[in-house]
Design a protein around this motif. Structure first.
Motif, PDB file in Angstrom:
ATOM      1  N   LYS A 343    -101.012 128.090  13.948  1.00 35.45           N
ATOM      2  CA  LYS A 343    -102.235 128.673  13.400  1.00 35.45           C
ATOM      3  C   LYS A 343    -102.023 129.284  12.017  1.00 35.45           C
ATOM      4  O   LYS A 343    -102.927 129.927  11.484  1.00 35.45           O
ATOM      5  CB  LYS A 343    -102.781 129.724  14.368  1.00 35.45           C
ATOM      6  N   LEU A 344    -100.847 129.099  11.447  1.00 30.63           N
ATOM      7  CA  LEU A 344    -100.620 129.548  10.072  1.00 30.63           C
ATOM      8  C   LEU A 344    -101.256 128.547   9.122  1.00 30.63           C
ATOM      9  O   LEU A 344    -101.064 127.330   9.253  1.00 30.63           O
ATOM     10  CB  LEU A 344     -99.121 129.668   9.786  1.00 30.63           C
ATOM     11  N   ARG A 345    -102.018 129.055   8.173  1.00 29.30           N
ATOM     12  CA  ARG A 345    -102.760 128.205   7.252  1.00 29.30           C
ATOM     13  C   ARG A 345    -102.051 128.134   5.899  1.00 29.30           C
ATOM     14  O   ARG A 345    -101.800 129.148   5.265  1.00 29.30           O
ATOM     15  CB  ARG A 345    -104.187 128.746   7.075  1.00 29.30           C
ATOM     16  N   ARG A 346    -101.757 126.930   5.468  1.00 29.69           N
ATOM     17  CA  ARG A 346    -100.987 126.724   4.238  1.00 29.69           C
ATOM     18  C   ARG A 346    -101.864 126.941   3.006  1.00 29.69           C
ATOM     19  O   ARG A 346    -103.009 126.484   2.946  1.00 29.69           O
ATOM     20  CB  ARG A 346    -100.397 125.320   4.220  1.00 29.69           C
ATOM     21  N   GLY A 347    -101.274 127.635   1.997  1.00 26.17           N
ATOM     22  CA  GLY A 347    -101.978 127.867   0.745  1.00 26.17           C
ATOM     23  C   GLY A 347    -101.550 126.879  -0.326  1.00 26.17           C
ATOM     24  O   GLY A 347    -100.718 125.995  -0.083  1.00 26.17           O
ATOM     25  N   PRO A 348    -102.072 127.021  -1.545  1.00 24.94           N
ATOM     26  CA  PRO A 348    -101.786 126.072  -2.628  1.00 24.94           C
ATOM     27  C   PRO A 348    -100.310 125.962  -2.991  1.00 24.94           C
ATOM     28  O   PRO A 348     -99.864 124.909  -3.466  1.00 24.94           O
ATOM     29  CB  PRO A 348    -102.597 126.638  -3.808  1.00 24.94           C
TER      30      PRO A 348
END
Length: 505
Positions: A343-348
């Motif tokens: 559930k960790l959301r990857r950033g740019p």
């Protein structure tokens, strides 16, 4: 320890029954077994150094790496080495941190005995002293120490072989604890997180956070039980490192999740601040007394009477926080989030290589410190120096996280210079905060109502004056250490390691 062996209980039985050549073994064990406990600090300072400390009723026994066994009466005022009665063991434990308490990590019963090899004329050729340790969980073993007699070297060699044939191993005190207490696990307040250059910034950040949440959790019980102040200190350091990752690793996680995680970890940490502030006072209590003439020292006792009551209230409040269902649910949820990672959301910036990303972060943070340092002088406000201290702390964390990616020698030298500056900034900040707190105490401000008697007021006012003078002296040291840290030589090393790397101009 070539003359000492670790022997499982089954091996001891076999050794006592089997003849050694023409010699017969005679085993004599004390009838009475005495209770014992194995003591160590939470960071396993004794275990890591290959020593074992036993408390057996009225005595301490310290098994040392060179084969010696030291003993002294177990008289003590508390759980710290400083609380022990003066003696051989207290002197031998001088390297143990004075901030760490020694607590039982295992217990059972102990029987002493001897094993002698006798010939047909009942003459002793060699003997061994025995300590038979039986843990409460049922695991039993013996520590066998050989004692040769002049003229009987062959008999001693035969006994040594017999011990080895019965399963005896050359005693390694570092391995004794795992033998006796298999469930005991080493705790590391500074876990090594192996980051490879090609790994992504997302993987690196997640691994660092995942490694430090267990450090927080591992210190919870020690805080609740109030064993020593290092539990809370280590808890807070681990929490700060996690928050630093979330703050410094820009856009590695999606922005909304980063903000949410910052808020959640801050909420966990917030209740720990008041107790830590009070702990700092008590850790410096003797120093405060030493700063004042003897005629004013007694007045400080009134200050610490108030602080003691306040600390007890804060300790109880923090214990309730850490044992509450809400806290346990939240820390459990965060643990699962970083262990499972689904559930960790990857950033740019999630897919940037850790090596390149680390270099940019460290170089940027160092340049910010250099820019801030240029404005530091004798008139700089304390709050601005405090902000510099925070910047240095974040740089230190970054360098610790990624240290393995850069040349060790030059890197270690930079960390040493940074640590020197941090130490000075920390002392300066303590002097500043303590003066503010003491002024509040004198004025009766704060959440603990109290009346300040004239003798106490006189002592506290004198202490404030001394601390102010010490702070001025420390400011000069801050400026000197800061000048060294931003010197052309240091800037050149930082630039070479973190800015002008392969593939960079």
């Amino acid at each position: 320890m070539k003359n000492s062996y670790y022997l499982p209980q089954m091996g001891l039985s076999g050794l006592a029954k089997a003849a050694v050549g023409e010699l017969q073994p005679v085993l004599a064990l004390d009838e009475a077994a005495v209770p014992f406990a194995i003591l160590d600090s939470f960071d396993q300072a004794l275990w890591r150094s290959g020593r074992v400390l036993l408390e057996t009723g009225g005595a301490f026994e310290l098994l040392t790496t060179d084969g010696e066994t030291l003993s002294q009466p177990a008289e003590r005022r508390g759980d710290f080495v400083a609380d022990f009665r003066d003696g051989a063991i207290k002197r031998s434990l001088a390297d143990i941190s004075p901030l760490r308490s020694l607590k039982p990590i295992g217990s059972g019963t102990l029987r002493h005995g001897t094993l002698a090899l006798l010939d047909a004329k009942q003459k002793t050729h060699c003997r061994a002293s025995l300590r038979v340790l039986t843990m409460n969980e049922g695991i039993a073993a013996a520590i066998v120490t050989l004692q040769g007699l002049r003229g009987y070297d062959r008999s001693l060699a035969e006994l040594r072989k017999q011990i080895e044939d019965c399963g005896g191993e050359t005693l390694d005190l570092g391995k004794l604890i795992p033998h006796l207490i298999p469930a005991h696990r080493a705790f590391d307040a500074k876990p090594d997180v192996i980051i490879k250059p090609e790994e992504t910034s997302f993987t690196a950040a997640t691994a660092i956070i995942a490694a430090h949440i267990p450090v927080m959790r591992g210190n919870e019980n020690g805080i609740v039980e109030d064993h020593d102040t290092e539990f809370l200190h280590n808890y807070r350091v681990a929490g700060r490192k996690i928050r630093s990752v979330l703050s410094l690793f820009k856009a590695v996680y999606r922005e909304d999740q980063t903000l949410d995680l910052k808020a959640r970890f801050s909420a966990l940490m917030r209740p720990t601040g008041p107790l830590r502030d009070l702990d700092v006072y008590f850790l410096g209590r003797q120093d405060f007394h030493d700063l004042l003439p003897s005629s004013l020292q007694a007045g400080l006792d009134g200050l610490f009477d108030v602080l003691t009551e306040k600390r007890q209230a804060e300790r109880i409040a923090l214990a309730r926080h850490l044992t509450s269902a809400a806290y346990q649910d939240e820390i459990g949820s965060l643990t699962n989030l970083f262990d499972r990672r689904k559930k960790l959301r990857r950033g740019p910036n999630a897919d940037q290589a850790a090596y390149e990303y680390a270099g940019r972060l460290i170089w940027k943070r160092y340049r910010q410190i250099c820019d801030t340092a240029k404005a530091i002088d004798a008139d700089t406000k304390d709050t601005e120096i405090h902000l510099l201290r925070i910047q240095c702390k974040k740089l230190r964390y970054l360098m610790e996280f990624f240290g393995a990616l850069f040349p060790r020698r030059a890197f270690k030298e930079l960390v040493g210079r940074l640590k020197t500056l941090q130490d000075s900034l920390g002392i300066f900040n303590d002097y500043s905060v303590q003066q503010i707190s003491l002024q509040a105490f004198l004025s009766g401000r704060g959440d603990t109502p109290h009346v300040v008697s004239p003798p106490v007021a006189q002592s506290v006012a004198a202490l404030i004056a001394v601390l102010h003078h010490k702070q001025i002296e420390e400011r000069d040291r801050v400026v000197g250490n800061l000048t060294q840290f931003i010197s052309p030589e240091t800037q050149k090393t930082f630039r070479a390691l973190f800015h002008q790397r392969k593939g960079k101009e």
